[in-house]
Design a protein around this motif. Sequence first.
Motif, PDB file in Angstrom:
ATOM      1  N   ALA A  50      38.918  36.456  31.199  1.00  0.00           N
ATOM      2  CA  ALA A  50      38.293  37.213  32.295  1.00  0.00           C
ATOM      3  C   ALA A  50      37.988  36.310  33.492  1.00  0.00           C
ATOM      4  O   ALA A  50      38.216  36.702  34.646  1.00  0.00           O
ATOM      5  CB  ALA A  50      37.022  37.895  31.810  1.00  0.00           C
ATOM      6  N   GLU A  51      37.499  35.112  33.228  1.00  0.00           N
ATOM      7  CA  GLU A  51      37.210  34.184  34.328  1.00  0.00           C
ATOM      8  C   GLU A  51      38.484  33.772  35.056  1.00  0.00           C
ATOM      9  O   GLU A  51      38.508  33.678  36.281  1.00  0.00           O
ATOM     10  CB  GLU A  51      36.483  32.953  33.806  1.00  0.00           C
ATOM     11  CG  GLU A  51      35.052  33.210  33.424  1.00  0.00           C
ATOM     12  CD  GLU A  51      34.361  31.940  32.960  1.00  0.00           C
ATOM     13  OE1 GLU A  51      34.273  30.993  33.774  1.00  0.00           O
ATOM     14  OE2 GLU A  51      33.925  31.900  31.806  1.00  0.00           O
TER      15      GLU A  51
ATOM     16  N   VAL B  90      41.311  35.504  35.242  1.00  0.00           N
ATOM     17  CA  VAL B  90      41.779  36.671  35.990  1.00  0.00           C
ATOM     18  C   VAL B  90      40.912  36.879  37.232  1.00  0.00           C
ATOM     19  O   VAL B  90      41.418  37.216  38.310  1.00  0.00           O
ATOM     20  CB  VAL B  90      41.814  37.932  35.093  1.00  0.00           C
ATOM     21  CG1 VAL B  90      42.046  39.186  35.909  1.00  0.00           C
ATOM     22  CG2 VAL B  90      42.896  37.775  34.029  1.00  0.00           C
ATOM     23  N   SER B  91      39.612  36.651  37.104  1.00  0.00           N
ATOM     24  CA  SER B  91      38.716  36.776  38.255  1.00  0.00           C
ATOM     25  C   SER B  91      39.118  35.796  39.363  1.00  0.00           C
ATOM     26  O   SER B  91      39.217  36.176  40.533  1.00  0.00           O
ATOM     27  CB  SER B  91      37.274  36.528  37.818  1.00  0.00           C
ATOM     28  OG  SER B  91      36.413  36.517  38.938  1.00  0.00           O
ATOM     29  N   TRP B  92      39.345  34.543  38.993  1.00  0.00           N
ATOM     30  CA  TRP B  92      39.773  33.553  39.983  1.00  0.00           C
ATOM     31  C   TRP B  92      41.107  33.962  40.613  1.00  0.00           C
ATOM     32  O   TRP B  92      41.269  33.913  41.833  1.00  0.00           O
ATOM     33  CB  TRP B  92      39.931  32.181  39.336  1.00  0.00           C
ATOM     34  CG  TRP B  92      38.749  31.290  39.502  1.00  0.00           C
ATOM     35  CD1 TRP B  92      37.822  30.968  38.555  1.00  0.00           C
ATOM     36  CD2 TRP B  92      38.357  30.583  40.685  1.00  0.00           C
ATOM     37  NE1 TRP B  92      36.883  30.115  39.083  1.00  0.00           N
ATOM     38  CE2 TRP B  92      37.187  29.859  40.389  1.00  0.00           C
ATOM     39  CE3 TRP B  92      38.873  30.500  41.974  1.00  0.00           C
ATOM     40  CZ2 TRP B  92      36.544  29.058  41.323  1.00  0.00           C
ATOM     41  CZ3 TRP B  92      38.232  29.693  42.904  1.00  0.00           C
ATOM     42  CH2 TRP B  92      37.075  28.992  42.585  1.00  0.00           C
TER      43      TRP B  92
ATOM     44  N   SER C 195      42.497  36.873  40.840  1.00  0.00           N
ATOM     45  CA  SER C 195      42.339  38.061  41.687  1.00  0.00           C
ATOM     46  C   SER C 195      41.699  37.701  43.020  1.00  0.00           C
ATOM     47  O   SER C 195      42.128  38.156  44.078  1.00  0.00           O
ATOM     48  CB  SER C 195      41.492  39.114  40.972  1.00  0.00           C
ATOM     49  OG  SER C 195      42.149  39.558  39.816  1.00  0.00           O
ATOM     50  N   PHE C 196      40.652  36.878  42.972  1.00  0.00           N
ATOM     51  CA  PHE C 196      39.980  36.433  44.195  1.00  0.00           C
ATOM     52  C   PHE C 196      40.962  35.700  45.115  1.00  0.00           C
ATOM     53  O   PHE C 196      41.020  35.960  46.323  1.00  0.00           O
ATOM     54  CB  PHE C 196      38.793  35.523  43.822  1.00  0.00           C
ATOM     55  CG  PHE C 196      38.253  34.730  44.970  1.00  0.00           C
ATOM     56  CD1 PHE C 196      37.545  35.339  45.996  1.00  0.00           C
ATOM     57  CD2 PHE C 196      38.447  33.354  45.023  1.00  0.00           C
ATOM     58  CE1 PHE C 196      37.043  34.597  47.059  1.00  0.00           C
ATOM     59  CE2 PHE C 196      37.948  32.607  46.076  1.00  0.00           C
ATOM     60  CZ  PHE C 196      37.247  33.226  47.103  1.00  0.00           C
TER      61      PHE C 196
ATOM     62  N   LYS D 111      32.045  29.272  44.371  1.00  0.00           N
ATOM     63  CA  LYS D 111      32.532  29.594  43.029  1.00  0.00           C
ATOM     64  C   LYS D 111      32.838  28.327  42.215  1.00  0.00           C
ATOM     65  O   LYS D 111      32.630  28.297  41.012  1.00  0.00           O
ATOM     66  CB  LYS D 111      33.811  30.451  43.096  1.00  0.00           C
ATOM     67  CG  LYS D 111      33.589  31.898  43.461  1.00  0.00           C
ATOM     68  CD  LYS D 111      34.911  32.657  43.586  1.00  0.00           C
ATOM     69  CE  LYS D 111      35.701  32.819  42.335  1.00  0.00           C
ATOM     70  NZ  LYS D 111      35.212  33.699  41.303  1.00  0.00           N
TER      71      LYS D 111
END
Length: 116
Positions: free
Chosen positions: A13-14, A16-18, A20-21, A47
């Motif tokens: 999840a982390e 994918v978050s990075w 995506s950002f 971040k």
Amino acid sequence: QAGLMPTGPLGEAEAVSWMSFLASTVHPAVGVGPERVAEVWQIAEKKLAGKEWCVGGKYSIADIHLFRLYWRFKDRFGLKPQDHPSVHAHYERMMQRPAVKKTIEAESKIESSLPR
């Protein structure tokens, strides 16, 4: 196989978050202008602050993406190390990686032969 995607639900999840950002916020900032570029790199700085790598203290695919964008944007938009110390330190760590050195060398040869 290369182990670049963190394992476990939180690590994934982390990452994918990075990713995506970087894809939805940092990369498109170029089309908006220098002020937006500076703004999104401040977000990236927050971040990454206090971390060696983007996710879980281990080199991952998110680090590659972060590096690539900073490498492409830093000179073009005059990003200064003192304004983004964590991101710039990350950039410096990445520049020491043999695979990064090899890739940059190969890209510079290709880029110089492309029509302008």
